[in-house]
Write a protein that holds these residues in place. Structure first.
Motif, PDB file in Angstrom:
ATOM      1  N   SER A  24       0.785  -1.245   0.000  1.00 38.56           N
ATOM      2  CA  SER A  24       0.000   0.000   0.000  1.00 38.56           C
ATOM      3  C   SER A  24       0.819   1.298   0.000  1.00 38.56           C
ATOM      4  CB  SER A  24      -1.049   0.031   1.118  1.00 38.56           C
ATOM      5  OG  SER A  24      -0.474   0.068   2.383  1.00 38.56           O
ATOM      6  N   LEU A  25       2.107   1.227  -0.352  1.00 39.15           N
ATOM      7  CA  LEU A  25       2.904   2.463  -0.518  1.00 39.15           C
ATOM      8  C   LEU A  25       3.226   2.641  -2.002  1.00 39.15           C
ATOM      9  CD1 LEU A  25       5.838   2.722   2.051  1.00 39.15           C
ATOM     10  CD2 LEU A  25       3.665   3.920   2.057  1.00 39.15           C
ATOM     11  N   GLN A  73       5.909   9.632   3.733  1.00 37.51           N
ATOM     12  CA  GLN A  73       5.628   8.202   3.883  1.00 37.51           C
ATOM     13  C   GLN A  73       5.973   7.761   5.298  1.00 37.51           C
ATOM     14  OE1 GLN A  73       7.802   6.218   0.645  1.00 37.51           O
ATOM     15  NE2 GLN A  73       5.880   6.077  -0.472  1.00 37.51           N
ATOM     16  N   ILE A  74       5.227   6.779   5.748  1.00 35.51           N
ATOM     17  CA  ILE A  74       5.524   6.162   7.041  1.00 35.51           C
ATOM     18  C   ILE A  74       5.259   4.671   6.877  1.00 35.51           C
ATOM     19  CG2 ILE A  74       3.203   6.759   7.940  1.00 35.51           C
ATOM     20  CD1 ILE A  74       4.578   7.026  10.729  1.00 35.51           C
ATOM     21  N   ALA A  75       6.163   3.861   7.345  1.00 37.51           N
ATOM     22  CA  ALA A  75       5.962   2.408   7.218  1.00 37.51           C
ATOM     23  C   ALA A  75       6.691   1.682   8.341  1.00 37.51           C
ATOM     24  CB  ALA A  75       6.464   1.907   5.865  1.00 37.51           C
ATOM     25  N   VAL A  76       6.094   0.574   8.721  1.00 37.66           N
ATOM     26  CA  VAL A  76       6.659  -0.291   9.759  1.00 37.66           C
ATOM     27  C   VAL A  76       6.637  -1.714   9.194  1.00 37.66           C
ATOM     28  CG1 VAL A  76       6.232  -1.200  12.100  1.00 37.66           C
ATOM     29  CG2 VAL A  76       5.881   1.232  11.635  1.00 37.66           C
ATOM     30  N   ARG A  81       4.206  -4.391  13.322  1.00 38.02           N
ATOM     31  CA  ARG A  81       3.016  -3.503  13.314  1.00 38.02           C
ATOM     32  C   ARG A  81       2.145  -3.649  14.558  1.00 38.02           C
ATOM     33  NH1 ARG A  81       1.608  -3.639   6.845  1.00 38.02           N
ATOM     34  NH2 ARG A  81       3.647  -2.762   6.324  1.00 38.02           N
ATOM     35  N   GLN A  82       1.318  -2.630  14.744  1.00 33.19           N
ATOM     36  CA  GLN A  82       0.354  -2.579  15.851  1.00 33.19           C
ATOM     37  C   GLN A  82       1.037  -2.670  17.220  1.00 33.19           C
ATOM     38  OE1 GLN A  82      -3.388  -2.745  15.308  1.00 33.19           O
ATOM     39  NE2 GLN A  82      -3.617  -4.152  13.614  1.00 33.19           N
ATOM     40  N   GLY A  84       2.622   0.307  18.230  1.00 33.88           N
ATOM     41  CA  GLY A  84       2.793   1.728  18.552  1.00 33.88           C
ATOM     42  C   GLY A  84       4.033   2.370  17.942  1.00 33.88           C
ATOM     43  N   ARG A  87       3.268   5.559  15.710  1.00 34.10           N
ATOM     44  CA  ARG A  87       2.903   6.696  16.580  1.00 34.10           C
ATOM     45  C   ARG A  87       4.149   7.244  17.281  1.00 34.10           C
ATOM     46  NH1 ARG A  87      -0.871   4.416  20.068  1.00 34.10           N
ATOM     47  NH2 ARG A  87       0.751   4.226  21.606  1.00 34.10           N
ATOM     48  N   ASN A 113      -6.824   2.931   3.141  1.00 32.40           N
ATOM     49  CA  ASN A 113      -5.742   2.735   4.114  1.00 32.40           C
ATOM     50  C   ASN A 113      -6.227   3.017   5.542  1.00 32.40           C
ATOM     51  OD1 ASN A 113      -3.331   2.502   5.507  1.00 32.40           O
ATOM     52  ND2 ASN A 113      -2.127   3.377   3.837  1.00 32.40           N
ATOM     53  N   VAL A 114      -6.916   2.034   6.076  1.00 34.19           N
ATOM     54  CA  VAL A 114      -7.554   2.191   7.395  1.00 34.19           C
ATOM     55  C   VAL A 114      -6.505   2.374   8.501  1.00 34.19           C
ATOM     56  CG1 VAL A 114      -9.033   1.030   9.103  1.00 34.19           C
ATOM     57  CG2 VAL A 114      -9.576   0.894   6.675  1.00 34.19           C
ATOM     58  N   ALA A 115      -5.399   1.634   8.397  1.00 32.08           N
ATOM     59  CA  ALA A 115      -4.362   1.710   9.442  1.00 32.08           C
ATOM     60  C   ALA A 115      -3.838   3.140   9.531  1.00 32.08           C
ATOM     61  CB  ALA A 115      -3.231   0.742   9.136  1.00 32.08           C
ATOM     62  N   THR A 118      -6.436   5.552  10.968  1.00 28.06           N
ATOM     63  CA  THR A 118      -6.555   5.388  12.427  1.00 28.06           C
ATOM     64  C   THR A 118      -5.375   6.057  13.119  1.00 28.06           C
ATOM     65  OG1 THR A 118      -7.602   3.279  12.014  1.00 28.06           O
ATOM     66  CG2 THR A 118      -6.931   3.695  14.278  1.00 28.06           C
ATOM     67  N   LEU A 119      -4.178   5.830  12.557  1.00 27.35           N
ATOM     68  CA  LEU A 119      -2.977   6.440  13.136  1.00 27.35           C
ATOM     69  C   LEU A 119      -3.145   7.957  13.234  1.00 27.35           C
ATOM     70  CD1 LEU A 119       0.083   6.408  13.908  1.00 27.35           C
ATOM     71  CD2 LEU A 119       0.588   6.469  11.460  1.00 27.35           C
ATOM     72  N   ASN A 122      -5.983   9.177  15.643  1.00 26.58           N
ATOM     73  CA  ASN A 122      -5.568   9.047  17.045  1.00 26.58           C
ATOM     74  C   ASN A 122      -4.499  10.075  17.411  1.00 26.58           C
ATOM     75  OD1 ASN A 122      -7.402   7.037  17.143  1.00 26.58           O
ATOM     76  ND2 ASN A 122      -5.971   5.367  17.452  1.00 26.58           N
TER      77      ASN A 122
HETATM   78  C1  LIG Z   1       0.255   2.614   8.716  1.00 27.22           C
HETATM   79  C2  LIG Z   1       1.381   1.946   9.495  1.00 27.22           C
HETATM   80  C3  LIG Z   1       2.660   2.753   9.319  1.00 27.22           C
HETATM   81  C4  LIG Z   1       0.973   1.921  10.992  1.00 27.22           C
HETATM   82  O1  LIG Z   1       2.120   1.432  11.720  1.00 27.22           O
HETATM   83  P1  LIG Z   1       1.973   0.761  13.165  1.00 27.22           P
HETATM   84  O2  LIG Z   1       3.308   0.844  13.829  1.00 27.22           O
HETATM   85  O3  LIG Z   1       1.341  -0.563  13.040  1.00 27.22           O
HETATM   86  O4  LIG Z   1       0.946   1.771  13.853  1.00 27.22           O
HETATM   87  P2  LIG Z   1       0.761   1.959  15.435  1.00 27.22           P
HETATM   88  O5  LIG Z   1       0.978   0.633  16.113  1.00 27.22           O
HETATM   89  O6  LIG Z   1       1.576   3.115  15.900  1.00 27.22           O
HETATM   90  O7  LIG Z   1      -0.778   2.287  15.514  1.00 27.22           O
HETATM   91  C5  LIG Z   1      -1.286   3.592  15.606  1.00 27.22           C
HETATM   92  C6  LIG Z   1      -2.783   3.486  15.793  1.00 27.22           C
HETATM   93  O8  LIG Z   1      -3.370   2.962  14.596  1.00 27.22           O
HETATM   94  C7  LIG Z   1      -4.072   1.745  14.873  1.00 27.22           C
HETATM   95  N1  LIG Z   1      -3.818   0.802  13.797  1.00 27.22           N
HETATM   96  C8  LIG Z   1      -2.624   0.384  13.339  1.00 27.22           C
HETATM   97  N2  LIG Z   1      -2.802  -0.514  12.356  1.00 27.22           N
HETATM   98  C9  LIG Z   1      -4.148  -0.658  12.224  1.00 27.22           C
HETATM   99  C10 LIG Z   1      -4.968  -1.448  11.368  1.00 27.22           C
HETATM  100  N3  LIG Z   1      -4.424  -2.273  10.448  1.00 27.22           N
HETATM  101  N4  LIG Z   1      -6.303  -1.332  11.468  1.00 27.22           N
HETATM  102  C11 LIG Z   1      -6.869  -0.481  12.374  1.00 27.22           C
HETATM  103  N5  LIG Z   1      -6.138   0.293  13.226  1.00 27.22           N
HETATM  104  C12 LIG Z   1      -4.802   0.197  13.138  1.00 27.22           C
HETATM  105  C13 LIG Z   1      -3.476   1.224  16.166  1.00 27.22           C
HETATM  106  O9  LIG Z   1      -4.379   0.418  16.874  1.00 27.22           O
HETATM  107  C14 LIG Z   1      -3.142   2.478  16.901  1.00 27.22           C
HETATM  108  O10 LIG Z   1      -4.268   2.959  17.576  1.00 27.22           O
HETATM  109  P3  LIG Z   1      -4.119   3.518  19.105  1.00 27.22           P
HETATM  110  O11 LIG Z   1      -3.447   4.861  18.963  1.00 27.22           O
HETATM  111  O12 LIG Z   1      -5.535   3.611  19.575  1.00 27.22           O
HETATM  112  O13 LIG Z   1      -3.291   2.526  19.863  1.00 27.22           O
HETATM  113  C15 LIG Z   1       1.593   0.473   9.044  1.00 27.22           C
HETATM  114  O14 LIG Z   1       0.356  -0.185   9.027  1.00 27.22           O
HETATM  115  C16 LIG Z   1       2.237   0.331   7.685  1.00 27.22           C
HETATM  116  O15 LIG Z   1       3.471   0.311   7.556  1.00 27.22           O
HETATM  117  N6  LIG Z   1       1.412   0.246   6.607  1.00 27.22           N
HETATM  118  C17 LIG Z   1       1.927   0.107   5.244  1.00 27.22           C
HETATM  119  C18 LIG Z   1       2.497   1.414   4.724  1.00 27.22           C
HETATM  120  C19 LIG Z   1       1.455   2.512   4.705  1.00 27.22           C
HETATM  121  O16 LIG Z   1       0.323   2.293   4.283  1.00 27.22           O
HETATM  122  N7  LIG Z   1       1.843   3.721   5.168  1.00 27.22           N
HETATM  123  C20 LIG Z   1       0.959   4.863   5.238  1.00 27.22           C
HETATM  124  C21 LIG Z   1       0.893   5.642   3.973  1.00 27.22           C
HETATM  125  S1  LIG Z   1       2.395   6.527   3.641  1.00 27.22           S
END
Ligand SMILES: CC(C)(COP(=O)(O)OP(=O)(O)OC[C@H]1O[C@@H](n2cnc3c(N)ncnc32)[C@H](O)[C@@H]1OP(=O)(O)O)[C@@H](O)C(=O)NCCC(=O)NCCS
Length: 164
Positions: A24-25, A73-76, A81-82, A84, A87, A113-115, A118-119, A122
């Motif tokens: 998804s990037l 961009q941000i990625a883990v 993942r999940q 923190g 954040r 991109n729900v994740a 949400t990030l 929050n």
């Molecule tokens: C988006 C991304 C960077 C989040 O990284 P992460 O380290 O898992 O995120 P965090 O653990 O810090 O979570 C932050 C919040 O989002 C929520 N969250 C994380 N992934 C989630 C998911 N798949 N679905 C729903 N909520 C989610 C967490 O529960 C957390 O909520 P909280 O503050 O209530 O605890 C990661 O999913 C990723 O690398 N995705 C692929 C690349 C991407 O799409 N990047 C963004 C566009 S540039």
């Protein structure tokens, strides 16, 4: 133990690999990630575990409004993942000293991109700030078929000093 710091050019190729496997990037060139690590390290973060990058954040200050920090961009890594880490990378960036102060965070996110949504939702709550959302790049603007519209998420204004 996960450590957050500014990236150096030595991190560039590993960050490029993380971008390729993140899903998804829109993956940029290896050169792009090297350049971000080298020239924009003050506004970028790498998360490392046992010397290995497991997450990254690239960002820059808006050239016309320097109080805005635009997260590109941000990625883990999937495995981390999940926990923190994303954040923490944003908070780590906001702990740095900037002149003038950062008052807004911006990024663009697709509907699917729900994740990421949400990030940022929050983060807005954590910063006790308003979150504004609007279409930034409509899907017609992309030559690539099937590219979703990119929505601008803006968080702020917040008091950067209070974050430190
Ligand atoms: C988006 C991304 C960077 C989040 O990284 P992460 O380290 O898992 O995120 P965090 O653990 O810090 O979570 C932050 C919040 O989002 C929520 N969250 C994380 N992934 C989630 C998911 N798949 N679905 C729903 N909520 C989610 C967490 O529960 C957390 O909520 P909280 O503050 O209530 O605890 C990661 O999913 C990723 O690398 N995705 C692929 C690349 C991407 O799409 N990047 C963004 C566009 S540039």
């Amino acid at each position: 133990m996960i450590h957050l710091r500014k990236p150096t050019s030595q991190d560039g190729s590993k960050i490029f690999q993380l971008a390729q496997t993140a899903g998804s990037l829109d993956v940029n060139s290896a050169y792009h990630y090297l350049l971000m690590c080298q020239k924009f390290s003050d506004t970028c973060v790498v998360a490392v575990e046992m010397e290995e990058p497991i997450g990254f954040l690239t960002a820059f200050r808006d050239p016309e409004r320097s109080e805005i920090l635009f997260i590109w961009q941000i990625a883990v890594s999937q495995y981390h993942r999940q926990q923190g880490i994303a954040r923490k990378m944003v908070n780590h960036l906001l702990m740095r000293e900037f002149q003038p102060e950062i008052r807004f965070l911006e990024t663009t996110i697709t509907r699917s991109n729900v994740a990421s949504q949400t990030l940022f939702r929050n983060l807005a709550k954590e910063l006790d700030s308003e979150l504004k959302e609007q279409i930034f790049f409509d899907k017609e603007l992309f030559s690539e078929t099937g590219h979703e519209a990119e929505h601008l998420f803006q968080i702020g204004p917040f008091n950067h000093n209070l974050q430190r």
